[in-house]
Scaffold this motif. Structure first.
Motif, mmCIF file in Angstrom:
data_model
loop_
_atom_site.group_PDB
_atom_site.id
_atom_site.type_symbol
_atom_site.label_atom_id
_atom_site.label_comp_id
_atom_site.label_asym_id
_atom_site.label_seq_id
_atom_site.Cartn_x
_atom_site.Cartn_y
_atom_site.Cartn_z
ATOM 1 N N GLU A 1 0.836 -1.190 0.000
ATOM 2 C CA GLU A 1 0.000 0.000 0.000
ATOM 3 C C GLU A 1 0.877 1.249 0.000
ATOM 4 O O GLU A 1 1.585 1.521 0.982
ATOM 5 N N PRO A 2 0.884 2.031 -1.087
ATOM 6 C CA PRO A 2 1.662 3.269 -1.113
ATOM 7 C C PRO A 2 1.104 4.286 -0.128
ATOM 8 O O PRO A 2 -0.111 4.344 0.121
ATOM 9 N N LEU A 3 1.981 5.087 0.424
ATOM 10 C CA LEU A 3 1.596 6.197 1.289
ATOM 11 C C LEU A 3 2.128 7.489 0.674
ATOM 12 O O LEU A 3 3.174 7.496 0.031
ATOM 13 N N THR A 4 1.410 8.572 0.905
ATOM 14 C CA THR A 4 1.788 9.867 0.334
ATOM 15 C C THR A 4 1.970 10.883 1.446
ATOM 16 O O THR A 4 1.065 11.080 2.269
ATOM 17 N N ALA A 5 3.133 11.507 1.472
ATOM 18 C CA ALA A 5 3.393 12.544 2.465
ATOM 19 C C ALA A 5 2.668 13.823 2.081
ATOM 20 O O ALA A 5 2.448 14.105 0.905
ATOM 21 N N GLU A 6 2.315 14.614 3.085
ATOM 22 C CA GLU A 6 1.621 15.877 2.879
ATOM 23 C C GLU A 6 2.505 17.024 3.353
ATOM 24 O O GLU A 6 3.089 16.952 4.431
ATOM 25 N N GLY A 7 2.597 18.039 2.535
ATOM 26 C CA GLY A 7 3.392 19.192 2.918
ATOM 27 C C GLY A 7 4.273 19.655 1.780
ATOM 28 O O GLY A 7 4.316 19.047 0.704
ATOM 29 N N PRO A 8 5.016 20.712 1.990
ATOM 30 C CA PRO A 8 5.766 21.340 0.896
ATOM 31 C C PRO A 8 6.880 20.480 0.330
ATOM 32 O O PRO A 8 7.283 20.664 -0.817
ATOM 33 N N THR A 9 7.409 19.530 1.098
ATOM 34 C CA THR A 9 8.502 18.691 0.597
ATOM 35 C C THR A 9 8.109 17.214 0.586
ATOM 36 O O THR A 9 8.948 16.331 0.705
ATOM 37 N N GLY A 10 6.832 16.966 0.421
ATOM 38 C CA GLY A 10 6.350 15.593 0.454
ATOM 39 C C GLY A 10 6.919 14.709 -0.632
ATOM 40 O O GLY A 10 7.028 13.488 -0.455
ATOM 41 N N ASP A 11 7.298 15.288 -1.784
ATOM 42 C CA ASP A 11 7.847 14.486 -2.872
ATOM 43 C C ASP A 11 9.188 13.858 -2.510
ATOM 44 O O ASP A 11 9.652 12.948 -3.216
ATOM 45 N N HIS A 12 9.810 14.329 -1.440
ATOM 46 C CA HIS A 12 11.103 13.784 -1.046
ATOM 47 C C HIS A 12 10.969 12.569 -0.132
ATOM 48 O O HIS A 12 11.987 12.022 0.302
ATOM 49 N N ALA B 1 15.200 23.230 0.020
ATOM 50 C CA ALA B 1 13.802 23.650 0.092
ATOM 51 C C ALA B 1 13.338 23.903 1.523
ATOM 52 O O ALA B 1 12.159 24.182 1.749
ATOM 53 N N GLY B 2 14.227 23.799 2.484
ATOM 54 C CA GLY B 2 13.873 24.086 3.859
ATOM 55 C C GLY B 2 13.700 22.872 4.739
ATOM 56 O O GLY B 2 13.262 22.989 5.888
ATOM 57 N N GLY B 3 14.038 21.685 4.223
ATOM 58 C CA GLY B 3 13.910 20.478 5.030
ATOM 59 C C GLY B 3 12.470 20.023 5.155
ATOM 60 O O GLY B 3 11.578 20.448 4.414
ATOM 61 N N TRP B 4 12.242 19.137 6.133
ATOM 62 C CA TRP B 4 10.906 18.552 6.278
ATOM 63 C C TRP B 4 9.896 19.555 6.837
ATOM 64 O O TRP B 4 8.722 19.468 6.534
ATOM 65 N N ASP B 5 10.360 20.463 7.670
ATOM 66 C CA ASP B 5 9.499 21.535 8.193
ATOM 67 C C ASP B 5 8.146 20.976 8.641
ATOM 68 O O ASP B 5 8.082 20.170 9.549
ATOM 69 N N SER B 6 7.091 21.347 7.949
ATOM 70 C CA SER B 6 5.745 20.934 8.365
ATOM 71 C C SER B 6 5.242 19.698 7.623
ATOM 72 O O SER B 6 4.068 19.345 7.731
ATOM 73 N N THR B 7 6.089 19.037 6.864
ATOM 74 C CA THR B 7 5.653 17.883 6.078
ATOM 75 C C THR B 7 5.367 16.702 7.006
ATOM 76 O O THR B 7 6.141 16.405 7.917
#
Length: 952
Positions: free
Chosen positions: A860-871, A895-901
């Motif tokens: 099951e794929p999971l998707t991160a949420e936030g400005p750097t979720g693609d990383h 891009a500022g790291g994980w921050d709020s992702t």
């Protein structure tokens, strides 16, 4: 005693060789078992050429190799392994066996050479006796025969040449004078330089001392497999890896017979190299491939596509390579394929041509058939089609052949050649499809229809040759993955010219225009997307439309020029032979042209030039990785997966380091300019910029201390395989001496210090890639295979470098390395310790919970949420274990790291298994739940392996 699972949960590959045989493997069992694998994976175990370090040169299928310890040693190893809960997987080699210098070592071959085509052993080997005039050409002499008389002698009833070659004598010829004796044999000795084109026996690829075996003959199959299958039946061997089935006449038929004889429950995987988008034939009765498709997806998802494009542009500028000599991938592949066909595989090509000429030669000139066959083979985008005598081509192969024929028609230049393409295409499709309406049959695009019926072109408007196409500009056919059959389709022109309506051949790059290598990359230089100049070639108009042309094939027309029943039977046999042999030759061509030649010419990013890789498309998005994993879990859940093997050009950790260059291409450009100038100042400039680029990249992957001998060996092998300035058969001593001076004084000298500093700058990215790749490999769908030493940091180059035995412990993991008794090592412990810990944790988890990863598991794929979720790349297995890795971490940092992702987790509380056991000496990290902050999840390491708390 721990029960050995029937299906492996993970395997550990050992390379056996004299001095490191079954007893040495037995001493490693405590350590290997403590890692968490379920099976040992052994390189070939049957009798081989004395001293062989790989064992793929089998000489006797009836005996286990004495130099490894013989059958008693293998049985002893299996018994000791079973006591530790480990089974045995064996590598088998059905396609070929050794053609040793001392032919006494190969009993069937000895019998064949002695008794000729009437020998019962003739059924073993794939030989065209007619082409050799009833004799077998053997190009083994180091000079023309007239210069070798003194080296030939009759001794003990055998013919000897020098100190090594030994051949049988035809009975009754022993007392003849030497010239008459040589003429009386069933074989004909010749000079290797001129004799290779006259070979009449099929080989493994282009290796003349490996002769192909006809396992399609039931008696030959039984003779070559009886010992291995007996050991399987007796439980000594628990699974099989099948080497190079694509070399066989009918791979599916062979695998069906193997499955029938081995039994339904034996784990069998096939070494099938899949092109981008290609799928394993659904009818193969195997668990899956050996796993190069997994390697491709792991590498590509950790590669930055923007940086890869920048490296490609810089590589083209630095080397000034013409488009078809390393400047652009697809033209480089095509040129390499044409060279290989004309030289190294000319004997195999000519045998195909002889068969085609017998079938339809009175309607097509030899020149037209040669051009047609060449273009069909050159434009085939996969290893081979599967065309058997007892079943029609699959939809996938029908589509493949149709599109390949379309590309071949565009490449030829005359009407006669186009008709020859049609005839050979019809032969490949077979008689069942020939009766169809030619205007509607597969491979015929109806007039007015666009060539690509599946979907639109690449939305970026790019071809495989790099830049965006401008309106009205013709481009070379770019093979792309755009159809449901998993085949690359051809977007022939920017304007979508219909196939079959005067579509001329594709323009080829102008390789005659002089180019000047800059030998440098200027970072602030404008990035031009201009391609090398091209010249348009227009074919003479074909008076006969390909859609309605007569195929010119007597068999498909219902007979032959001689319409008697015997002639028809011969034609049918020839047609079946042509279809099977086309696949055998195409697989050899693909391996030599793509992996061995073009892969060493087109070198912007060395990590992409790998077995099963795609240098033309080195990066893939996260969605492509998930799609691959979901499909594998659905269709082939017990397939093999690898990240390094005995055949990879570079080990996984070397490739993981190289991929970080795509995250900092500007830094690489600056570094290359600096070290080029430093090397020149030191008087050790590279002999050409192409070698310099590749050598500096390799030195980066081995930093901070590349070994001069290892780097030199790999550099010279790459140069000879590329065959741009030196070759295996005609080495340029001056060029290679200059290369050695450069390697030792440049990358391994003072100029190399700058490379070490650059590698240190990218150390966080290298750490993330090494750990991320390892965790993806160990937890994605399939059965992971670890190449010896790969459980820790393992940096190896192309063979023979990757055949060097690593120093492995003979005791179980203990202390700080044992996940069962210690806390996790941090970054200060070093990357080798971190990777070893991660590997043991993941493998033990697989062994403890095979149902989470096995045939009925979930993905099951999971998707991160936030400005750097693609990383972030994350997925769960069966809702119980969760993998999360960081990717492209340099651009993530920018891009500022994980921050709020955050990463939304499935319900439950999740612990990170990589954090180690709760010993009471450290505070237990709180479980993750809900939307987990990635900054917290990746605080200690760039990867996480979460386990639902109630399941660990």
């Amino acid at each position: 005693m721990t029960q050995v699972p029937r299906t492996p949960t993970a395997t550990y590959r050992l390379q056996l060789e004299p001095g490191a045989g079954f007893d040495a493997a037995a001493r490693l069992l405590p350590y290997v078992a403590s890692l968490g694998v379920s099976h040992l994976h052994l390189s070939p175990v049957l009798e081989a050429v004395p001293g062989s370090r790989h064992g793929y040169d089998v000489t006797d299928h009836t005996r286990v190799r004495a130099e490894l310890g013989g059958e008693a040693g293998l049985r002893g190893l299996a018994e000791k392994a079973r006591a530790r809960g480990l089974g045995i997987i064996a590598d088998i080699v059905p396609n070929h066996m050794a053609f040793p210098a001392d032919t006494r070592l190969n009993a069937p071959l000895w019998q064949l050479l002695r008794d000729g085509p009437a020998s019962p052993a003739a059924a073993w080997f794939d030989i065209d006796w007619a082409a050799g005039g009833g004799r077998l050409p053997l190009p083994v002499l180091g000079a023309p025969l007239r210069e070798q008389w003194d080296a030939l002698r009759v001794e003990g009833g055998t013919l000897r040449h020098g100190d090594h070659h030994c051949f049988p004598l035809r009975p009754g010829t022993e007392s003849l004078p030497l010239p008459a004796l040589l003429d009386a044999q069933h074989y004909r000795l010749g000079w290797w330089r001129t004799g290779l084109a006259q070979l009449t026996y099929r080989r493994f690829f282009t290796v003349s001392d490996l002769i192909a075996v006809r396992v399609e003959d039931p008696a030959v199959f039984e003779a070559t497999h009886a010992t291995v299958l007996r050991l399987v039946a007796e439980g000594v061997i628990g699974g099989l890896r099948v080497d190079h089935p694509d070399g066989l006449a009918d791979p599916e038929g062979y695998l069906r017979r193997l499955r029938q004889r081995a039994g339904p429950d034996v784990w069998v995987v096939a070494e099938k190299i899949l092109a981008t988008g290609e799928h394993l034939p659904s009818g193969w009765p195997v668990a899956g491939t050996t796993g190069y498709d997994a390697l491709r997806h792991v590498d590509a998802v950790l590669t930055d596509p923007v940086g890869a494009d920048r490296l490609t542009a810089d590589h083209r500028r630095f080397t000034a390579a013409p488009a078809d000599l390393g400047g652009v991938w697809e033209p480089t592949v095509r040129r390499a394929a044409r060279e290989i066909l004309a030289e190294e595989l000319c004997a195999e090509r000519d045998r195909l041509l002889r068969t085609a000429h017998r079938l339809c030669g009175d309607l097509h000139t030899p020149e037209a058939l040669l051009s047609a066959l060449t273009e069909l083979l050159v434009h085939l985008p996969v290893y081979r089609p599967y065309l058997a005598a007892d079943r029609p081509p699959s939809h996938q192969d029908t589509t493949l052949l149709a599109r390949t024929a379309d590309l071949a028609r565009r490449a030829v230049t005359t009407a006669a050649q186009t008709r020859a393409v049609d005839a050979l295409h019809a032969l490949l499709r077979g008689p069942d499809t020939a009766a169809a309406d030619p205007a509607r049959s597969p491979g015929r695009t109806a007039p007015g229809a666009p060539f690509d019926p599946v979907g639109p072109a690449d939305p970026a408007g790019r071809s495989a040759e790099g830049p965006a196409r401008t309106a009205g500009t013709t481009g070379d056919p770019a093979l792309r993955d755009r159809d449901d059959a998993g085949l690359r389709t051809a977007d022939a022109t920017g304007g979508g010219t219909p196939a079959g309506e005067g579509a001329g051949p594709p323009p080829e790059p102008d390789t005659t225009a002089p180019a000047r290598a800059t030998g440098r990359v200027t970072p602030d230089e404008g990035r031009s997307d201009a391609e090398p100049a091209v010249r348009a070639r227009t074919a003479a108009p074909d008076a006969t439309s390909p859609a309605t042309a007569d195929t010119g094939c007597h068999l498909l027309a219902g007979g032959t020029a001689d319409t008697g029943p015997g002639a028809c039977a011969c034609a049918a046999s020839d047609a079946q032979d042509f279809r099977a042999r086309f696949g055998q030759v195409s697989s050899a061509l693909r391996a030599k042209a793509v992996e061995d030649c073009a892969g060493y010419r087109f070198t912007p990013l060395l990590s992409a030039a790998e077995v099963g890789g795609d240098p033309g498309e080195p990066a893939l998005p996260v969605s492509a990785f998930h799609a691959h994993c979901a499909r594998i879990q659905h269709a082939w859940p017990l397939t093999g997966t690898v990240y390094a093997t005995h055949d990879t050009k570079r080990s996984g950790d070397v490739r993981a380091a190289l991929a970080t260059l795509t995250e900092h291409p500007l830094g690489w450009a600056e570094l290359l300019t600096e070290v080029t100038e430093r090397a020149a100042h030191a008087g050790v400039s590279a002999p050409d910029p192409h070698l310099a680029w590749s050598c500096w990249q390799t030195a980066f992957a081995l930093a901070p201390d590349p070994d001069p001998s290892r780097l030199l060996d790999a550099t010279l092998k790459a140069a000879r395989e590329a065959a741009l300035r030196t070759t295996w058969t005609d080495p340029d001593a001056d060029y290679e001496a200059a290369a050695e001076r450069f390697v030792r004084g440049g990358p391994c000298g003072a100029p190399g210090y700058a490379v070490a500093r650059f590698a240190e700058e990218l150390a966080p990215q290298i750490r993330a890639n090494v750990l991320g790749a390892a965790l993806l490999h160990l937890t994605m769908p399939g059965v992971p295979d670890l190449y010896r030493g790969g459980e820790s940091v393992y940096r190896a180059l192309v063979d023979p470098d990757n055949r060097r035995p690593p120093r492995l412990p003979e005791r179980p993991l203990s202390g700080a390395a044992d996940p069962g008794s210690a806390t996790a090592p941090g970054a200060d412990a070093g990357l080798p310790a971190e990777k070893l810990w991660l590997t043991a944790v993941a493998l033990r988890l697989r062994r403890a919970h095979p149902e989470w990863f096995g045939a009925h598991a979930g993905y099951e794929p999971l998707t991160a949420e936030g400005p750097t979720g693609d990383h972030a790349l994350a997925f769960t297995r069966s809702g119980q274990v969760l993998t999360a890795v960081s990717r492209l971490t340099r651009t993530l940092e920018a891009a500022g790291g994980w921050d709020s992702t955050v990463l939304p987790l499935p319900p439950g509380r999740w612990d990170d298994a990589l954090a180690g056991r709760d010993t009471g000496r450290t505070a237990r990290r709180p479980a993750f739940q809900g939307k987990a902050r990635l900054a917290e999840m990746f605080a200690d390491r760039p990867v996480a392996l979460l386990v639902r708390r109630d399941g660990f």
